[in-house]
Write a protein that holds these residues in place. Structure first.
Motif, short mmCIF file in Angstrom:
data_model
loop_
_atom_site.label_atom_id
_atom_site.label_comp_id
_atom_site.label_asym_id
_atom_site.label_seq_id
_atom_site.Cartn_x
_atom_site.Cartn_y
_atom_site.Cartn_z
N ASN A 191 0.82 -1.21 0.00
CA ASN A 191 0.00 0.00 0.00
C ASN A 191 0.86 1.27 0.00
N ALA A 192 2.00 1.21 0.70
CA ALA A 192 2.91 2.37 0.70
C ALA A 192 3.46 2.65 -0.69
N SER A 193 3.80 1.60 -1.44
CA SER A 193 4.32 1.79 -2.79
C SER A 193 3.25 2.35 -3.73
N ILE A 194 2.02 1.88 -3.59
CA ILE A 194 0.93 2.39 -4.43
C ILE A 194 0.66 3.86 -4.12
N MET A 195 0.66 4.21 -2.84
CA MET A 195 0.44 5.60 -2.46
C MET A 195 1.55 6.50 -2.99
N ALA A 196 2.79 6.03 -2.93
CA ALA A 196 3.91 6.81 -3.46
C ALA A 196 3.78 7.02 -4.96
#
Length: 305
Positions: A191-196
């Motif tokens: 989820n952190a990579s998608i948000m970035a």
């Protein structure tokens, strides 16, 4: 009368039964609860569960970490070149199509249980995914208009570091037959990579730019673990060849962007693949584990029909 009294020293008298270990919580008449004799430590085992590690094997296993570091670094480099207008939207779309085709080609060569029906299901799902992403790209384009660029860069950097720190390098995030369920930290990392990716895309000039960069990022973050998993499962030599090739390509692009980035990335590879395995081998010498009769008993049931 004297023969009926327990020896206060804790040792069995000639008239007392011999002390023996009983089930957990059991008691023997004439002995204290904490009484032991010289046979109590006979079952002591030292370092029974300590794994003896080989330096070369640990170094080869650590290559998977460097491989994923290269993948994330290449994504960040593509973001940087796109924000600097070095890569236009047409080049990004061509890159997306190439990666998608290459990924399916690798799966066809390496996956053992990939049937035609499953492949068609993948193609259909990805088609719906791409169509939905294209329809939502105007929203992503205006998502962070009220946020300053400095905040976007800081938040994106934090999310990428969080992604790398919590990423499941064991491969359990891969939803393949026989693999465990994704971990909680692995889901946070994804989820952190998608948000970035969404934060970076919101700083691009056009809707097509946004669609192309988000598609590229999600292809890498979502599907690269699956592809690398099947490559490693198919052939470990192919996995090593792919990893070293990826390192060479990543270092070449980093050198083109900035020499300091090249030095930092090369030092990181040395640290991950050589220094950390050496530390792991050395600290094994200080691992001290004792098992014996004081451990909690494990019940074993032998059920026969």
């Amino acid at each position: 009368m004297q023969s009926m009294e327990a020896d206060t020293s804790g040792n069995s008298s000639p008239t007392q039964p011999k002390w023996k270990k009983v089930a957990h919580g059991g008691m023997q008449p004439g002995f204290d609860d904490n009484h032991t004799d010289e046979s109590f430590l006979a079952g002591m085992v030292m370092n029974a569960n300590v794994v003896k590690r080989d330096m070369l094997k640990v170094m080869l296993d650590s290559i998977s970490i460097s491989q994923y570091l290269c993948i994330v670094t290449l994504v960040v480099l593509v973001w940087t070149y796109t924000l600097g207008s070095t890569i236009n939207e047409n080049s990004l779309l061509l890159l997306d199509i190439s990666l998608l085709g290459l990924g399916f080609f690798v799966l066809l060569l390496t996956a053992e249980m990939l049937s035609l029906n499953l492949l068609l299901c993948y193609v259909l799902n990805i088609s719906f995914f791409i169509a939905g992403l294209y329809l939502l790209s105007p929203i992503y384009h205006t998502l962070t208009q009220s946020i300053s660029s400095d905040s976007i860069w800081a938040l994106t950097t934090t999310l990428i570091i969080l992604h790398l720190f919590l990423h499941d390098y064991s491969g359990s995030m891969v939803r393949a037959p026989g693999t465990p369920e994704p971990t909680f930290t692995g889901n946070i990392s994804l989820n952190a990579s998608i948000m970035a990716s969404l934060l970076i895309a919101s700083r691009l000039p056009s809707r097509l730019h946004v669609f192309a960069i988000i598609l590229f990022s999600l292809q890498v973050f979502l599907f690269s673990p699956l592809v690398t998993y099947y490559i490693k499962k198919y052939s470990f030599r192919l996995h090593l060849f792919f990893s070293f090739g990826l390192m060479a390509v990543t270092l070449a692009f980093a050198y083109r962007l900035h020499r300091l980035l090249f030095v930092l990335l090369f030092s990181l590879f040395i640290f991950v693949n050589m220094v950390c395995p050496y530390w792991l081998i050395r600290i094994q010498e200080y691992k001290f584990e004792i098992n014996g009769p004081w451990d909690e008993a494990k019940l074993c049931f032998n059920i026969t029909e």
